[in-house]
Design a protein around this motif. Structure first.
Motif, PDB file in Angstrom:
ATOM      1  N   GLY A   1       0.792  -1.219   0.000  1.00 35.35           N
ATOM      2  CA  GLY A   1       0.000   0.000   0.000  1.00 35.35           C
ATOM      3  C   GLY A   1       0.822   1.266   0.000  1.00 35.35           C
ATOM      4  N   GLN A   2       2.155   1.156  -0.038  1.00 35.86           N
ATOM      5  CA  GLN A   2       2.998   2.333  -0.102  1.00 35.86           C
ATOM      6  C   GLN A   2       3.075   2.839  -1.541  1.00 35.86           C
ATOM      7  OE1 GLN A   2       6.176  -0.029   1.964  1.00 35.86           O
ATOM      8  NE2 GLN A   2       6.584   1.898   3.038  1.00 35.86           N
ATOM      9  N   CYS A   3       3.533   4.072  -1.678  1.00 34.98           N
ATOM     10  CA  CYS A   3       3.775   4.651  -2.994  1.00 34.98           C
ATOM     11  C   CYS A   3       5.266   4.569  -3.291  1.00 34.98           C
ATOM     12  CB  CYS A   3       3.321   6.109  -3.046  1.00 34.98           C
ATOM     13  SG  CYS A   3       1.579   6.341  -2.650  1.00 34.98           S
ATOM     14  N   LEU A   4       5.613   4.379  -4.549  1.00 34.69           N
ATOM     15  CA  LEU A   4       7.011   4.210  -4.939  1.00 34.69           C
ATOM     16  C   LEU A   4       7.308   5.066  -6.155  1.00 34.69           C
ATOM     17  CD1 LEU A   4       9.785   2.702  -4.914  1.00 34.69           C
ATOM     18  CD2 LEU A   4       8.697   0.961  -6.355  1.00 34.69           C
ATOM     19  N   VAL A   5       8.349   5.889  -6.061  1.00 31.33           N
ATOM     20  CA  VAL A   5       8.861   6.607  -7.230  1.00 31.33           C
ATOM     21  C   VAL A   5      10.318   6.213  -7.389  1.00 31.33           C
ATOM     22  CG1 VAL A   5       7.243   8.499  -6.873  1.00 31.33           C
ATOM     23  CG2 VAL A   5       9.562   8.706  -6.002  1.00 31.33           C
ATOM     24  N   SER A   6      10.728   6.039  -8.637  1.00 33.18           N
ATOM     25  CA  SER A   6      12.037   5.414  -8.859  1.00 33.18           C
ATOM     26  C   SER A   6      12.851   6.135  -9.923  1.00 33.18           C
ATOM     27  CB  SER A   6      11.832   3.953  -9.279  1.00 33.18           C
ATOM     28  OG  SER A   6      13.083   3.311  -9.469  1.00 33.18           O
ATOM     29  N   ALA A   7      14.159   6.171  -9.684  1.00 27.73           N
ATOM     30  CA  ALA A   7      15.110   6.602 -10.703  1.00 27.73           C
ATOM     31  C   ALA A   7      15.864   5.407 -11.264  1.00 27.73           C
ATOM     32  CB  ALA A   7      16.103   7.605 -10.119  1.00 27.73           C
TER      33      ALA A   7
ATOM     34  N   ARG B   1      -1.624  -0.423  -8.664  1.00 29.76           N
ATOM     35  CA  ARG B   1      -0.174  -0.242  -8.597  1.00 29.76           C
ATOM     36  C   ARG B   1       0.260   1.004  -9.356  1.00 29.76           C
ATOM     37  NH1 ARG B   1       1.900  -6.404  -9.920  1.00 29.76           N
ATOM     38  NH2 ARG B   1       1.698  -7.280  -7.799  1.00 29.76           N
ATOM     39  N   LEU B   2      -0.241   1.169 -10.570  1.00 26.11           N
ATOM     40  CA  LEU B   2       0.197   2.284 -11.412  1.00 26.11           C
ATOM     41  C   LEU B   2      -0.153   3.621 -10.776  1.00 26.11           C
ATOM     42  CD1 LEU B   2       1.598   2.953 -14.067  1.00 26.11           C
ATOM     43  CD2 LEU B   2      -0.654   2.959 -15.176  1.00 26.11           C
ATOM     44  N   ALA B   3      -1.260   3.682 -10.053  1.00 24.28           N
ATOM     45  CA  ALA B   3      -1.656   4.933  -9.397  1.00 24.28           C
ATOM     46  C   ALA B   3      -0.648   5.341  -8.335  1.00 24.28           C
ATOM     47  CB  ALA B   3      -3.041   4.776  -8.775  1.00 24.28           C
ATOM     48  N   ARG B   4       0.099   4.374  -7.800  1.00 18.67           N
ATOM     49  CA  ARG B   4       1.046   4.664  -6.710  1.00 18.67           C
ATOM     50  C   ARG B   4       2.492   4.461  -7.129  1.00 18.67           C
ATOM     51  NH1 ARG B   4       0.629   0.970  -3.375  1.00 18.67           N
ATOM     52  NH2 ARG B   4      -0.983  -0.302  -4.344  1.00 18.67           N
TER      53      ARG B   4
END
Length: 341
Positions: free
Chosen positions: A123-129, A146-149
């Motif tokens: 349920g966490q959000c993930l942004v990635s480099a 998943r895509l929303a977060r």
């Protein structure tokens, strides 16, 4: 530095109104991210590097941690860090947002994928480099929840956010992708066009923080091949293997040709072209007025429709700070959309 929890993860508490964030990786991009002024509105709950994890009940001093790391001090050497694996740390800390600034290691893509999916499925959000997870299985992130977060803006040089928002339309209509995804080769070419030697151009690209952790990924076009196949597989649901793509090596270029072309109103770029049948890479001669003749400070992805329409997405997410700002854009976008939901 903000007071840190001496008991580390064992005494962790997640409460309060401000959004909470955990950072994985303290390389150039991770340090640049911690130094963003906009991050002061967030509570930095944990930071992990190879030596361990530093966490706090309230908020860590991100700029202070980044400055100490810049001086060569690992988290363990800064004091208070626990020798906890990053995956375990993120699951225990339970920050709302996780920022992945780890290096892309091509031999651990599956591990990166599983870590990313575990974060999202908690349920966490993930942004990635990091490119590893998206490279392993782009389709795994297309589940609506998943895509929303999940944010991959920084993976595509600041164009991933636009692609995410327009993905359904692109999937329905795109028949060709044309991209200039690698800022490093653009910097090298423009430097040599201006009269620099190969070594001088490389040193300048290094100072601009454009080189991958493994610089050979830029030089042998692996970085470009990875990005274009990743996008192609995301758009068409194909399974193109980047390792099967023929890649032009920068050192095979006739460097004397580059300034000669420039004097005649031409330039050169590493161009990636893809359709559902495969991917092609080449150093192409371009008119200076071409939409593909972008400066090294930008990357470009063009999504072409059969009827001739084009969606051109230009990103500024190059170098450490540009990549950090692309991550921030993802965070703000996800937070805003969650607030509106």
């Amino acid at each position: 530095m903000t007071k840190q929890d001496p008991n580390g993860l064992d005494a962790f508490c997640c409460s309060g109104p401000s959004p909470t964030v955990s950072l994985l990786g303290l390389g150039k991009v991770g340090r640049a991210f911690l130094q963003l002024a906009e991050l002061r509105a967030w509570r930095l709950r944990s930071v992990s590097d190879r030596s361990g994890t530093l966490c706090a009940q309230d908020s860590l001093d991100g700029p202070g941690i980044a400055a100490a790391k810049e001086q060569g001090r690992s988290l363990a050497e800064q004091g208070g860090a626990r020798p906890v694996e990053a995956d375990l740390a993120v699951s225990l800390v339970e920050a709302e947002y996780v920022v992945d600034c780890t290096d892309t290691h091509l031999d651990s893509c599956e591990q990166s994928l599983q870590r990313s999916l575990a974060i999202l499925d908690r349920g966490q959000c993930l942004v990635s480099a990091a490119k590893s997870a998206l490279l392993a299985d782009p389709q795994a992130f297309l589940d609506e929840d998943r895509l929303a977060r999940y944010g991959f803006n920084a993976v595509l040089g600041g164009t991933g956010l636009d692609l995410k928002h327009e993905l359904p339309e692109i999937q329905a209509s795109c028949h060709e992708i044309v991209a200039v995804p690698n800022a490093c080769t653009g910097s090298l070419i423009q430097g040599i066009e201006a009269g620099q030697s190969r070594d001088e151009a490389f040193e300048e690209a290094r100072e601009r923080e454009l080189l991958e952790a493994d610089p050979e990924q830029d030089i042998d076009a692996r970085d470009a091949a990875i990005k274009i196949t990743m996008v192609a597989n995301l758009v068409w649901g194909t399974d193109i293997d980047w390792r099967q793509v023929e890649r032009p090596h920068f050192d095979e270029l006739d460097l004397d040709l580059l300034p000669w072309r420039r004097e005649r109103g031409k330039t050169t770029r590493l161009i990636c072209r893809a359709d559902e049948t495969g991917v092609r890479l080449a150093y192409e001669e371009l008119d200076l007025g071409s939409s593909l003749a972008i400066p090294w400070t930008r990357v470009l992805y063009g999504y072409h429709e059969a009827q001739g329409a084009r969606r051109l997405m230009v990103g500024k997410g190059v170098g450490a700070e540009g990549t950090a700002r692309a991550l921030l854009a993802d965070l703000l976008d996800i937070r805003q959309r969650r607030a509106q939901a």
